[in-house]
Design a protein around this motif. Structure first.
Motif, PDB file in Angstrom:
ATOM      1  N   GLU A  59       0.830  -1.203   0.000  1.00 56.79           N
ATOM      2  CA  GLU A  59       0.000   0.000   0.000  1.00 56.79           C
ATOM      3  C   GLU A  59       0.865   1.254   0.000  1.00 56.79           C
ATOM      4  OE1 GLU A  59      -3.601   2.082   2.530  1.00 56.79           O
ATOM      5  OE2 GLU A  59      -2.962   0.053   3.011  1.00 56.79           O
ATOM      6  N   LEU A  60       1.929   1.259   0.801  1.00 59.27           N
ATOM      7  CA  LEU A  60       2.841   2.406   0.808  1.00 59.27           C
ATOM      8  C   LEU A  60       3.510   2.584  -0.550  1.00 59.27           C
ATOM      9  CD1 LEU A  60       4.496   2.068   4.321  1.00 59.27           C
ATOM     10  CD2 LEU A  60       2.874   3.794   3.551  1.00 59.27           C
ATOM     11  N   GLU A  61       3.896   1.462  -1.164  1.00 55.26           N
ATOM     12  CA  GLU A  61       4.519   1.526  -2.482  1.00 55.26           C
ATOM     13  C   GLU A  61       3.551   2.127  -3.508  1.00 55.26           C
ATOM     14  OE1 GLU A  61       5.669  -1.599  -5.964  1.00 55.26           O
ATOM     15  OE2 GLU A  61       6.037  -2.223  -3.900  1.00 55.26           O
ATOM     16  N   LEU A  62       2.291   1.717  -3.466  1.00 52.62           N
ATOM     17  CA  LEU A  62       1.304   2.248  -4.406  1.00 52.62           C
ATOM     18  C   LEU A  62       1.012   3.718  -4.139  1.00 52.62           C
ATOM     19  CD1 LEU A  62      -1.168  -0.748  -4.630  1.00 52.62           C
ATOM     20  CD2 LEU A  62       0.390   0.070  -6.410  1.00 52.62           C
ATOM     21  N   PHE A  66       1.508   6.399  -7.126  1.00 53.08           N
ATOM     22  CA  PHE A  66       0.399   7.100  -7.746  1.00 53.08           C
ATOM     23  C   PHE A  66       0.041   8.406  -7.064  1.00 53.08           C
ATOM     24  CE2 PHE A  66      -0.412   2.652  -8.995  1.00 53.08           C
ATOM     25  CZ  PHE A  66      -0.323   2.831 -10.356  1.00 53.08           C
ATOM     26  N   GLY A  67       0.573   8.666  -5.907  1.00 50.14           N
ATOM     27  CA  GLY A  67       0.354   9.921  -5.217  1.00 50.14           C
ATOM     28  C   GLY A  67      -1.061  10.085  -4.715  1.00 50.14           C
ATOM     29  N   PRO A  68      -1.538  11.329  -4.660  1.00 50.11           N
ATOM     30  CA  PRO A  68      -2.862  11.609  -4.087  1.00 50.11           C
ATOM     31  C   PRO A  68      -4.006  10.994  -4.887  1.00 50.11           C
ATOM     32  CG  PRO A  68      -1.634  13.646  -4.425  1.00 50.11           C
ATOM     33  CD  PRO A  68      -0.831  12.545  -5.010  1.00 50.11           C
ATOM     34  N   ALA A  69      -3.794  10.692  -6.155  1.00 49.89           N
ATOM     35  CA  ALA A  69      -4.868  10.105  -6.957  1.00 49.89           C
ATOM     36  C   ALA A  69      -5.251   8.722  -6.433  1.00 49.89           C
ATOM     37  CB  ALA A  69      -4.440  10.001  -8.414  1.00 49.89           C
TER      38      ALA A  69
END
Length: 101
Positions: A59-62, A66-69
């Motif tokens: 989850e941290l990697e994603l 992808f940032g705030p999106a």
């Protein structure tokens, strides 16, 4: 010479069978079964912790990728734009409809 080889092979198989039998008998005692049950619980707990850690890491990697999106965390708002669970009834009077009855 071949008799000595067969004697050693037979003695080795006897010792092996005796050790395996002793281990099986110990595993079927109440203490042995309790130890195995505890080991199963420890293994399940370790697996659950590893899965949770991997989920957090991914989850941290994603989120970094992808940032705030990607952030789809539900936000609570306290405004008039918040939908209500109670159905809204319109009590306004329309004078043009009153005369048509």
């Amino acid at each position: 010479m071949s008799r000595a080889v067969w004697f050693v092979a037979g003695a080795g198989m006897g010792v092996y069978a005796m050790i395996r039998g002793r281990r099986a008998a110990e595993a079927l005692t109440p203490d042995g079964l309790h130890d195995r049950w505890q080991a199963l619980g420890v293994g399940a707990r370790m697996f659950r912790e590893e899965v949770a850690q991997a989920k957090t890491d991914k989850e941290l990697e994603l989120r970094e990728r992808f940032g705030p999106a990607y952030d789809r965390t539900p936000q609570l708002s306290s405004g008039l734009d918040t939908p209500s669970l109670v159905p809204h009834e319109d009590y306004s009077t329309d004078e043009s409809k009153e005369g048509t009855h």
